[in-house]
Design a protein around this motif. Structure first.
Motif, short mmCIF file in Angstrom:
data_model
loop_
_atom_site.label_atom_id
_atom_site.label_comp_id
_atom_site.label_asym_id
_atom_site.label_seq_id
_atom_site.Cartn_x
_atom_site.Cartn_y
_atom_site.Cartn_z
N LYS A 79 0.83 -1.21 0.00
CA LYS A 79 0.00 0.00 0.00
C LYS A 79 0.86 1.25 0.00
CE LYS A 79 -4.31 -1.61 2.10
NZ LYS A 79 -5.28 -1.41 3.21
N GLU A 90 -6.44 4.21 -5.17
CA GLU A 90 -7.13 3.65 -4.02
C GLU A 90 -6.77 2.17 -3.91
OE1 GLU A 90 -11.20 6.31 -4.01
OE2 GLU A 90 -11.12 4.49 -5.23
N THR A 91 -6.64 1.66 -2.70
CA THR A 91 -6.25 0.25 -2.52
C THR A 91 -7.23 -0.46 -1.61
OG1 THR A 91 -4.80 0.83 -0.66
CG2 THR A 91 -3.79 0.72 -2.85
N TYR A 92 -7.35 -1.77 -1.81
CA TYR A 92 -8.21 -2.62 -0.98
C TYR A 92 -7.58 -4.00 -0.94
CZ TYR A 92 -12.17 -5.43 0.59
OH TYR A 92 -12.96 -6.31 1.29
N ASP A 189 -21.35 -4.94 4.51
CA ASP A 189 -21.58 -4.02 3.39
C ASP A 189 -23.02 -3.55 3.29
OD1 ASP A 189 -18.92 -4.26 2.64
OD2 ASP A 189 -19.31 -5.98 1.35
#
Length: 248
Positions: A79, A90-92, A189
């Protein structure tokens, strides 16, 4: 003036001496080698646009420990590198879970568990299951890879959430799961008004048990705590190469 226009002018003007065709300048060997070694991205189909990429990293906790690190540190390092190279990115991160001792190459298990399209397609081509072996004459078959429940050779119609609930308990066989953990994991979610309370979890479990019929005791209530999956001799769990993952 374009090259095509120039060529046409020469063809129509008899008084102009022929001009030798222009040849591209030779490319230096070093530049050619650099161009050949540069990574190439597969062509994007017409009508679509690239919005990012996935990097599958195959390494289990034991291997990471032997390398002097752990999965969390690897994720954070990747990251940080991404933020350094492309601050707007953007990272996930998602962790792929597999049953202990499942075997296979780590990266293949990760790709299949996280539903990489090419890995799933290859798996469907190479893994063929005979219909007679796909069902049990009696007992329970919890088919994680195909998201289905079979009781006494009959497929049971479970809702998406009912199977998610059963799968969550199955993948944590023998461990008591608190209601709050089920809510935070299975409804992470969901919109705020869709998140159930602990009493609603009890309703979901009752509906699941009713569909398990005479095998309802594989989902046990631990009074005052939550629920636990207990495997019996007549219960079979089908994982294929890797189970559907839980995402964290």
């Amino acid at each position: 003036m374009s090259l095509a226009t120039i060529d046409t002018t020469y063809a129509r003007t008899a008084t102009v001496s022929p001009v030798a065709p222009v040849r591209p300048a030779p490319v230096a060997p070093a530049a050619a080698a650099a161009a050949e070694s540069a990574p190439r991205i597969r062509a994007v189909p017409e009508g679509t646009e690239a919005r990012g990429f996935v990097l599958y990293v195959g390494i289990d906790e034991a291997k990471a420990l032997a390398d002097g690190t752990d999965l969390g540190r690897i994720v954070e390092a990747l990251k940080r590198l991404t933020a350094e190279i492309a601050p707007s990115a953007e990272t996930y991160a998602a962790v792929a879970l597999a049953p202990a001792g499942a075997g296979g190459r780590d990266v293949d298990v990760v790709r299949l568990a996280l539903q990489d399209p090419s890995a799933v397609a290859k798996h469907r081509q190479t893994v063929t299951v005979d219909e007679d072996e796909d069902r049990a004459a009696s007992g329970v078959v919890v088919d994680i890879s195909r998201k289905r429940l079979v009781l006494d050779n009959q497929t049971v119609a479970l809702t998406y959430k009912e199977f998610e609930l059963l799968q969550y308990l199955v993948l944590r066989e023998g461990r008591t799961i608190e209601r709050s953990e089920l809510i935070s994991s299975l409804w992470s979610d969901a919109d705020e008004d869709e998140v159930p309370n602990e009493r609603t979890i009890d309703v979901h479990v009752r509906r699941l048990r009713s569909k398990l019929a005479r095998y309802e005791d594989i989902v046990r209530t631990v009074r005052g705590v939550g629920y636990r999956f207990d495997r019996h001799a007549d219960v079979s769990i089908r994982y294929a190469s890797a189970p559907s993952p839980d995402l964290f």
